[in-house]
Design an enzyme around this catalytic site. Structure first.
Site, PDB file in Angstrom:
ATOM      1  N   HIS A 226       0.934  -1.223   0.087  1.00 13.78           N
ATOM      2  CA  HIS A 226      -0.016  -0.067  -0.027  1.00 13.78           C
ATOM      3  C   HIS A 226       0.895   1.190   0.009  1.00 13.78           C
ATOM      4  O   HIS A 226       0.200   2.396   0.006  1.00 13.78           O
ATOM      5  CB  HIS A 226      -0.906   0.190   1.180  1.00 13.78           C
ATOM      6  CG  HIS A 226      -0.613   0.138   2.690  1.00 13.78           C
ATOM      7  ND1 HIS A 226      -0.008  -0.839   3.493  1.00 13.78           N
ATOM      8  CD2 HIS A 226       0.267   1.200   3.123  1.00 13.78           C
ATOM      9  CE1 HIS A 226       0.577  -0.416   4.496  1.00 13.78           C
ATOM     10  NE2 HIS A 226       0.703   0.914   4.596  1.00 13.78           N
ATOM     11  N   ASP A 250      -0.398  -7.482   0.600  1.00 17.37           N
ATOM     12  CA  ASP A 250       0.061  -6.148   0.887  1.00 17.37           C
ATOM     13  C   ASP A 250       1.619  -6.032   0.882  1.00 17.37           C
ATOM     14  O   ASP A 250       2.234  -6.128   1.844  1.00 17.37           O
ATOM     15  CB  ASP A 250      -0.216  -5.755   2.416  1.00 17.37           C
ATOM     16  CG  ASP A 250       0.029  -4.010   2.374  1.00 17.37           C
ATOM     17  OD1 ASP A 250       0.184  -3.359   1.538  1.00 17.37           O
ATOM     18  OD2 ASP A 250      -0.393  -3.898   3.718  1.00 17.37           O
ATOM     19  N   GLY A 329       2.825   5.119  10.199  1.00 16.80           N
ATOM     20  CA  GLY A 329       4.314   5.458  10.045  1.00 16.80           C
ATOM     21  C   GLY A 329       5.292   4.327  10.316  1.00 16.80           C
ATOM     22  O   GLY A 329       6.472   4.190   9.785  1.00 16.80           O
ATOM     23  N   SER A 331       4.577   1.374   9.296  1.00 13.47           N
ATOM     24  CA  SER A 331       4.004   0.550   7.966  1.00 13.47           C
ATOM     25  C   SER A 331       5.309   0.311   7.041  1.00 13.47           C
ATOM     26  O   SER A 331       6.081   0.960   6.668  1.00 13.47           O
ATOM     27  CB  SER A 331       3.117   1.367   6.880  1.00 13.47           C
ATOM     28  OG  SER A 331       2.591   0.611   6.155  1.00 13.47           O
ATOM     29  N   SER A 346       2.009  -4.264   7.714  1.00 15.51           N
ATOM     30  CA  SER A 346       1.089  -3.919   6.866  1.00 15.51           C
ATOM     31  C   SER A 346       0.039  -3.011   7.556  1.00 15.51           C
ATOM     32  O   SER A 346      -0.090  -1.824   7.128  1.00 15.51           O
ATOM     33  CB  SER A 346       0.072  -5.274   6.626  1.00 15.51           C
ATOM     34  OG  SER A 346      -1.194  -5.081   6.028  1.00 15.51           O
TER      35      SER A 346
END
Length: 488
Positions: A226, A250, A329, A331, A346
């Site tokens: 993403h 993802d 953040g 991620s 994710s």
């Protein structure tokens, strides 16, 4: 928090497990037994985070991770040995628990040092139930944030807002799932991709969106899908998204430009790094730690694998579910079990003040999808990749047959570095790959890849010595190709 077995009991469990599994294999062609795990080479920052988040002192943390490794390997081996009666494996209070559907299998589990629990459904049946839900994911109501296979309850758990249980049951029933295997669990989660500030080492996408480096691979790094679409450019480091999938999956990988050197390290946010040694999967219940620049190091345990989660953008399946906290953040950042890469961040819910649930895309799926090789131990890119190995070996196996490579022998290295093996077998088969190292007159398994798939990858950072690969046809027959690279 989890309690550990006394040191003597842990050692006995590991020894019994190894001896019992060897007995279960029965023939010379049976898959080899992994060496006893150790956790003596962990970075101090990992131990500090474990102590903070789990209450374990450094010695107990090392012992817990070593016990987790043995339990995970034992559970994986038992899954292979009894596929028609295996009901799932997990770690509870530091001990391996295995669900089985008959008494004979229960005896085998106890002989291997685990605790047996008689259950009514196999793991395969539960996976099939979850697949029904996955196929109907677009019909999931907003009050259902996700679902997962829960081996401990021998059921598929559907999460639901407490006020909307009826909608959760209706969704499961409309999916055609076996409703006797479905359990609805109250949840106030509101999962979202964690993208708005940097996690792990920062990189920027397009005009300034920030995300996190997951793990270094040959030519670049893997991260969350993403974070960017295929073709998007990045800075710090500069690169290009060469593949991306979200939702559904993802994951993504970024090829970096010349001058950026991928290294097998994870930022510990304590003025240091943690070396990555490989990517062997840890079991449900195993202790894991996550790195992200928003919240630094945080630890917890794996609650489920093969978990589906519903984001506003769509459902993502096959994720690792944990109780490790994370915040926007983080991620794309790294999840490790000891020094073994597990996945990239994710999304999730909650925060690191009150706790929460965080999901991770398994790293081995990313490596297999894009034909990438994990970079280990800070030494830069490995000696070869799955797409460009130093040597290639071909052969043919029938079910339950094994062969050693290279050409029935072994190879010797005089220095340390990455040993990379990439196995491809016919579709519909289940071939496994084991890397063994000679210790005097005996051989020990130092790394393995034994998923139920026909594609396996081993990446092991080893010292000087003599090694060999073992290709094992667990089920199915046909021709295979093995690409091998080793330290120069």
């Amino acid at each position: 928090m989890s309690h550990l077995l006394p040191r003597a009991s842990r050692t006995a469990m590991a020894t019994i497990a190894l001896l019992a599994i060897a007995t279960l294999t029965g023939t010379a062609d049976a898959a080899p037994v992994p060496a006893t795990a150790t956790a003596t080479d962990l970075a101090p920052e990992v131990l500090t985070a474990l102590q903070r988040d789990t209450g374990l002192n450094p010695d107990a943390a090392r012992a817990r991770l070593a016990a987790d490794k043995v339990a995970s390997d034992t559970g994986s081996t038992l899954r292979k040995r009894m596929p028609s009666t295996f009901g799932g494996a997990w770690i509870d209070e530091g001990k391996l628990v295995v669900g089985v559907t008959d008494a004979k299998s229960a005896d085998a589990v106890r002989a291997a040092g685990g605790q047996a629990r008689l259950v009514g459904r196999t793991e395969g049946h539960l996976d099939a139930v979850k697949s029904r839900l996955d196929a109907n994911a677009t019909a999931a109501p907003k009050s259902v944030p996700g679902w997962f296979v829960d081996p401990a309850s021998n059921s598929v758990v559907v999460k639901s807002r407490p006020s909307a249980y009826r909608a959760a049951y209706q969704f499961a029933a409309a999916s055609g799932a076996d409703m006797t295997a479905v359990r609805v669990e109250a949840s106030d989660e509101s999962p979202r991709p964690l993208i708005d500030v940097v996690g792990g080492n920062a990189y920027y996408i397009g005009s300034g969106t920030r995300c996190s480096v997951g793990f270094s691979v040959n030519g670049g790094f893997v991260t969350a899908g993403h974070c960017g679409t295929t073709g998007a450019s990045t800075t710090q480091p500069s690169g290009t998204f060469r593949g991306s999938s979200f939702p559904g999956n993802d994951y993504a990988w970024v090829q970096v430009a010349a001058g950026n050197t991928p290294r097998g390290l994870v930022n510990n946010y304590s003025n240091g790094t943690v070396a990555v040694a490989g990517s062997q999967d840890a079991a449900v219940g195993a202790t894991v730690c996550r790195s992200g620049s928003t919240t630094g190091w945080h630890c917890g345990t794996i609650r489920a694998r093969n978990s589906s989660v519903s984001y506003p953008q769509g459902t993502v399946s096959g994720l690792i579910q944990t109780n490790v906290c994370a915040e926007p953040g983080d991620s794309g950042g790294s999840l490790l079990a000891g020094n073994q890469a597990q996945g990239v961040t994710s999304g999730g819910s909650g925060n690191c003040r009150s706790g929460g649930t965080t999901y991770f895309q398994p790293v081995n799926e990313i490596l297999q999808t894009y034909g990438l090789t994990l970079v280990t131990d800070g030494g830069g890119p490995g000696p070869g990749t799955c797409q460009n190995p130093q040597n290639t070996y071909n052969g043919s196996l029938t079910s339950n047959q094994s062969v050693y490579q290279p050409t029935g022998g072994s190879y010797t290295t005089t220095g340390s570095g990455a040993h990379v093996g990439c196995l491809n077998a016919p579709a519909g088969t289940d071939f496994d790959l084991y890397l063994e190292k000679r210790n005097g007159s005996t051989w020990s398994v130092v790394a393995k890849s034994d998923s139920p798939q026909n594609v396996e990858t081993v990446n092991y950072n080893g010292t000087a010595g003599t090694y060999r690969y073992r290709v094992h046809a667990y089920s199915g027959s046909g021709s295979y190709t093995l690409g091998v690279s080793k330290p120069q």
